[in-house]
Design an enzyme around this catalytic site. Sequence first.
Site, PDB file in Angstrom:
ATOM      1  NE  ARG A  81       6.486  -3.121   6.159  1.00 36.90           N
ATOM      2  CZ  ARG A  81       5.246  -2.757   6.219  1.00 36.90           C
ATOM      3  NH1 ARG A  81       4.732  -2.601   4.830  1.00 36.90           N
ATOM      4  NH2 ARG A  81       4.639  -2.707   7.163  1.00 36.90           N
TER       5      ARG A  81
ATOM      6  NE  ARG B  49      -4.640  -0.500   9.718  1.00 36.81           N
ATOM      7  CZ  ARG B  49      -3.739   0.150   9.252  1.00 36.81           C
ATOM      8  NH1 ARG B  49      -3.696   1.317   8.680  1.00 36.81           N
ATOM      9  NH2 ARG B  49      -2.564  -0.428   9.211  1.00 36.81           N
TER      10      ARG B  49
ATOM     11  NE  ARG C 257       1.284  -4.158  11.530  1.00 38.46           N
ATOM     12  CZ  ARG C 257       2.530  -4.003  10.533  1.00 38.46           C
ATOM     13  NH1 ARG C 257       3.617  -4.549  11.225  1.00 38.46           N
ATOM     14  NH2 ARG C 257       2.539  -3.431   9.276  1.00 38.46           N
TER      15      ARG C 257
ATOM     16  NE  ARG D  25       5.899  -0.294  10.039  1.00 38.17           N
ATOM     17  CZ  ARG D  25       4.569  -0.134   9.359  1.00 38.17           C
ATOM     18  NH1 ARG D  25       4.547   0.251   8.066  1.00 38.17           N
ATOM     19  NH2 ARG D  25       3.639  -0.529  10.180  1.00 38.17           N
TER      20      ARG D  25
ATOM     21  CE  LYS E 239      -2.576  -0.547   3.827  1.00 32.13           C
ATOM     22  NZ  LYS E 239      -1.990  -1.753   4.246  1.00 32.13           N
TER      23      LYS E 239
HETATM   24  P1  AMP Z   1       0.409   1.330   8.902  1.00 30.16           P
HETATM   25  O1  AMP Z   1       1.476   2.080   8.455  1.00 30.16           O
HETATM   26  O2  AMP Z   1      -0.681   1.730   7.919  1.00 30.16           O
HETATM   27  O3  AMP Z   1       0.563  -0.191   8.807  1.00 30.16           O
HETATM   28  O4  AMP Z   1      -0.021   1.484  10.095  1.00 30.16           O
HETATM   29  C1  AMP Z   1       0.761   1.285  11.385  1.00 30.16           C
HETATM   30  C2  AMP Z   1      -0.245   1.063  12.622  1.00 30.16           C
HETATM   31  O5  AMP Z   1      -0.780   2.609  12.964  1.00 30.16           O
HETATM   32  C3  AMP Z   1      -1.186   0.282  12.772  1.00 30.16           C
HETATM   33  O6  AMP Z   1      -0.843  -1.226  12.937  1.00 30.16           O
HETATM   34  C4  AMP Z   1      -2.118   0.807  13.715  1.00 30.16           C
HETATM   35  O7  AMP Z   1      -1.632   0.606  14.800  1.00 30.16           O
HETATM   36  C5  AMP Z   1      -2.118   2.184  13.254  1.00 30.16           C
HETATM   37  N1  AMP Z   1      -2.850   2.909  12.436  1.00 30.16           N
HETATM   38  C6  AMP Z   1      -2.737   3.283  11.224  1.00 30.16           C
HETATM   39  N2  AMP Z   1      -3.847   3.768  10.587  1.00 30.16           N
HETATM   40  C7  AMP Z   1      -4.957   3.335  11.472  1.00 30.16           C
HETATM   41  C8  AMP Z   1      -6.289   3.460  11.207  1.00 30.16           C
HETATM   42  N3  AMP Z   1      -6.915   3.736  10.268  1.00 30.16           N
HETATM   43  N4  AMP Z   1      -7.123   3.038  12.397  1.00 30.16           N
HETATM   44  C9  AMP Z   1      -6.531   2.575  13.534  1.00 30.16           C
HETATM   45  N5  AMP Z   1      -5.139   2.456  13.669  1.00 30.16           N
HETATM   46  C10 AMP Z   1      -4.344   2.891  12.684  1.00 30.16           C
END
Ligand code: AMP
Length: 227
Positions: A135, A96, A174, A163, A21
Site C-alpha cells: 500500500r 486499540r 504491529r 508509510r 479500515k
Molecule cells: P494506524 O494509521 O491506525 O495504523 O496507526 C498508525 C500508528 O499510530 C500506530 O501503529 C500507533 O503507533 C499509532 N496509533 C494510532 N492510533 C492509536 C491508538 N488508538 N492508540 C495508540 N497508538 C495509536
Amino acid sequence: MPGRQSMGLNVVIMGPPGAGKGTQSDLLAKDRDIPKIATGDIFREAIRQGTPLGIRAKALMDQGQLVDDDTVIGIVQERLTRPDTARGFLLDGFPRTVAQAEALDRVIAERALAPLVVVNIDVPTEELVRRVLGRRVCTACGANAGPGDSTVCGKCGGEWIRRSDDTEGVVRSRLEVYDRQTKPLVEFYRGRPTYRAVDGAQEARLVTAALGAALDAAAAVGIGQSA
Ligand code: AMP
C-alpha cells in the site's frame, strides 16, 4: 422519544493493520455523513507539522508500538467535544486497548450518547502482510492507494508514498502488538448486541456492502436500546 444526541450514529471500526479500515471508514463516514476520526491520521498530521506530539509519536510508530493511552484518550475526548460529532462519529484506529475502550464507554455514558456500534473487519495474517507491503498513502491528504496505482493522488494531486511504518519488520511488530493489545478488545465488545464482525478478505466492494449492512443491523438494535 430519544433526544437528538442519543439518535446519533456512533461507530467504531476495528481490525488489524491492513484490514482496510482506512479506506472502508472513508466510504462509510461519507455515506453516513458523519466525521471520520482516525487517530493514526491525527498522529501523522502532528508528525508533518513537527509538533512535540508528532516527534514522540513518530519514534513509537516507526517501531510499530502504540502511543500511550493517556495521550490518545485525551486527543479523542477533545475531538469528540467538537460540534461536528453531534450527529455521530466514526472512529478508525481507536480504541486499540481495553483502557481506551473503557474511556470511550465513559464518554458515551456521561454524554448519554447512542450505544457504540462496533464492527470488526477480519483478515488472515499473511494476507495482511501482503496488503500492507503493497500500500501507498498520499503525503498531502493521507488517502490510501492500492498496489499498482499511479504515483499521484487521485483525490488531491499529492504524491503517493509508502508509510514509514509499512516495512516488513514494522508490520510484523504491529501485528504482534495488535494480537497482544488490540485483539482482547474483540472479547471486550463481542457480547454486545451492537457488535458485528465482517469478512475483510473478500473484494473491497463486498466488504463495503457487508459493513453497511452490519452497521444498519447493529444501529437498529442500538436505537432500540437507547429509546
Ligand atoms: P494506524 O494509521 O491506525 O495504523 O496507526 C498508525 C500508528 O499510530 C500506530 O501503529 C500507533 O503507533 C499509532 N496509533 C494510532 N492510533 C492509536 C491508538 N488508538 N492508540 C495508540 N497508538 C495509536
